[in-house]
Write a protein that holds these residues in place. Structure first.
Motif, PDB file in Angstrom:
ATOM      1  N   GLU A 178       0.841  -1.197   0.000  1.00 31.60           N
ATOM      2  CA  GLU A 178       0.000   0.000   0.000  1.00 31.60           C
ATOM      3  C   GLU A 178       0.877   1.248   0.000  1.00 31.60           C
ATOM      4  O   GLU A 178       1.886   1.306   0.696  1.00 31.60           O
ATOM      5  CB  GLU A 178      -0.930   0.012   1.213  1.00 31.60           C
ATOM      6  N   ASP A 249      -7.307  -1.894  -5.485  1.00 33.48           N
ATOM      7  CA  ASP A 249      -8.305  -1.039  -4.851  1.00 33.48           C
ATOM      8  C   ASP A 249      -9.235  -0.376  -5.858  1.00 33.48           C
ATOM      9  O   ASP A 249     -10.243   0.234  -5.480  1.00 33.48           O
ATOM     10  CB  ASP A 249      -7.614   0.036  -4.003  1.00 33.48           C
ATOM     11  N   ALA A 276      -2.008  -1.369  -3.836  1.00 32.55           N
ATOM     12  CA  ALA A 276      -3.134  -0.440  -3.731  1.00 32.55           C
ATOM     13  C   ALA A 276      -2.641   0.923  -3.274  1.00 32.55           C
ATOM     14  O   ALA A 276      -1.717   1.018  -2.461  1.00 32.55           O
ATOM     15  CB  ALA A 276      -4.177  -0.972  -2.752  1.00 32.55           C
ATOM     16  N   LEU A 280      -6.817  -0.838   1.958  1.00 28.36           N
ATOM     17  CA  LEU A 280      -7.865  -1.845   1.751  1.00 28.36           C
ATOM     18  C   LEU A 280      -8.722  -2.003   3.004  1.00 28.36           C
ATOM     19  O   LEU A 280      -9.922  -2.288   2.918  1.00 28.36           O
ATOM     20  CB  LEU A 280      -7.235  -3.184   1.376  1.00 28.36           C
ATOM     21  N   PHE A 289     -14.892  -2.733  -0.359  1.00 24.46           N
ATOM     22  CA  PHE A 289     -14.015  -3.864  -0.656  1.00 24.46           C
ATOM     23  C   PHE A 289     -14.535  -5.075   0.108  1.00 24.46           C
ATOM     24  O   PHE A 289     -14.828  -4.994   1.306  1.00 24.46           O
ATOM     25  CB  PHE A 289     -12.569  -3.565  -0.251  1.00 24.46           C
TER      26      PHE A 289
END
Length: 442
Positions: A178, A249, A276, A280, A289
């Protein structure tokens, strides 16, 4: 002398033994008896050894060290490794024979050729040492240097990430990377792949953000395209390798459902790494999600900080890309100090991509060898990130002071490489600098 039980024949004689290398010397080092095999390890005949002094032979480099003086000195059995002039190594054992005054009168020595065995042992030991050194050097390069396809790792946070990758890469667990666009997530995914058990397999990248929902299933498992040509799916392409799902994402809930279903159905022999820009966990909390897909993928989360929070990496990026584009365009441009410091405080919303782009623009567009702030494109001139940007209204004084202190520390950290230099700049102790850095940045 009869108590020594030496044969009462002439002093210089050959003992009738063909299987052992036995040499008898007097206390003065003179060789008086040898066997047929004696001298073989020194490329000499037995006859050539008779009457010689071991001291003279040693001084001539025939062998070293001589066993006789060692036995005389220690007055007991001595075993050594002797090196001959031909570099052969011989295990030689010397035994003292005493006279009636308990003085060493003769020395009997016998030898065995263990050169090949010892050389092999030494080689293996040296090889193990070399392998250990290589492993340490590789570990050091992975954690502290820029040696992976231009990947920059100078900051503490990135070194911690590489340390974690060292632990989890050999394990076939799902990893979620991320961070903002351009922070190096794809480079990290490739590092994980190269250090994994799947490194011999393919590294298949799927950009989830550009595949329409209607085509997502076909792209995953394969099928016929618009022209009727059979297309292999990403899941099949990634077998025995790594499936890298970039922009996970950005998948719609419908495509998330398709992805989870196909991953569970195929149970493929590949590793899954996802990337992403958004959290998330936050997306799952916002019902954007799928919870089951989150727990399927979110086994090892790795958060990559933006470049503006990694001053060491940002500084290195300037150096690397400036050198790259200087070489590419045959230039010798340099950044002025004021410009360099101004660049350190910019936002860099697109991170490495933006740094690369600006460095290239500066190299090709600046007219002088020294690039200054006047050479910056218009959209960069108005960027100001620092204490002036702190919002004061509506905040209590302690909070404002903490923000100011954090900004000052960040500025010093970007400008100076050591905490000692930072302390001199700020006018406080080095211990205070360390404590405050831990407070705000650990």
């Amino acid at each position: 002398m009869q108590s020594l039980y030496l044969l009462p024949n002439s002093e210089e004689e050959i003992i009738e033994s063909y299987d052992e290398d036995i040499i008898v010397t007097k206390r003065d080092g003179t060789i008086i008896k040898v066997t047929r095999k004696s001298g073989l390890y020194y490329d000499l005949s037995a006859e050539e050894l008779l009457g010689q002094s071991v001291y003279e032979l040693e001084s001539k480099g025939i062998f070293t060290p001589a066993i006789t003086p060692l036995v005389l000195k220690q007055k007991k059995k001595v075993a050594i490794v002797q090196i001959a002039s031909n570099n052969r190594k011989v295990l030689i054992t010397g035994i003292p024979l005493f006279n009636e005054f308990q003085e060493v009168e003769f020395v009997i020595s016998y030898s065995y050729d263990v050169s090949e065995l010892r050389l092999m042992q030494e080689y293996l030991a040296e090889f193990e040492d070399e392998m250990s050194t290589v492993k340490e050097e590789l570990a050091l390069l992975r954690k502290e240097s820029l040696h992976v396809e231009g990947f920059i790792c100078e900051s503490k946070s990135m070194k911690q990430i590489l340390k974690m990758i060292d632990k989890i890469a050999p394990l076939q667990v799902s990893v979620v990377l991320e961070g903002e666009s351009g922070v190096g997530k794809t480079a990290l995914a490739k590092i994980i792949h190269k250090q994994s058990t799947k490194k011999a397999g393919p590294f298949v990248t799927v950009d989830c953000g550009i595949i329409p929902d209607a085509l997502f299933k076909r792209e995953l498992i394969g099928g016929l395209d618009a022209e009727g040509t059979k297309k292999i799916g990403f899941l099949q392409m990634a077998q025995s390798g790594t499936l890298y799902l970039q922009g996970i994402d950005e998948l719609s809930l419908a495509s998330q459902t398709t992805l989870l279903k196909e991953l569970q159905r195929t149970n493929g022999n590949f590793r899954i790494i996802t990337a992403a820009e958004q959290s998330l966990e936050d997306l799952m909390a916002a019902k954007q999600f799928r919870e089951d897909l989150f727990y399927y993928l979110h086994v090892v989360p790795i958060h990559v900080l933006p470049l503006r929070e990694r001053p060491e990496d940002l500084r290195k990026a300037f150096e690397i890309y400036l050198e790259k584009y200087n070489g590419m365009y045959q230039q010798n441009k340099k950044l002025s100090d004021p410009l360099f410091h101004s660049l350190l405080y910019m936002r860099w919303e697109r991170n490495f991509m933006e740094v690369k782009n600006l460095m290239e623009r500066l190299v090709v567009q600046s007219e002088l060898a020294m690039i200054t702030e006047d050479d910056l494109p218009a959209e960069y001139i108005q960027q100001h990130v620092g204490i002036d940007s702190i919002e004061m209204e509506g905040h209590p004084l302690p909070a404002i002071l903490e923000k100011v202190e954090k900004e000052v520390l960040l500025k010093a950290q970007k400008q100076y490489k050591t905490t000692t230099e930072m302390a001199d700049y700020l006018g406080i102790s080095q211990a205070s600098v360390v404590r405050k850095l831990k407070k705000y940045f650990d």
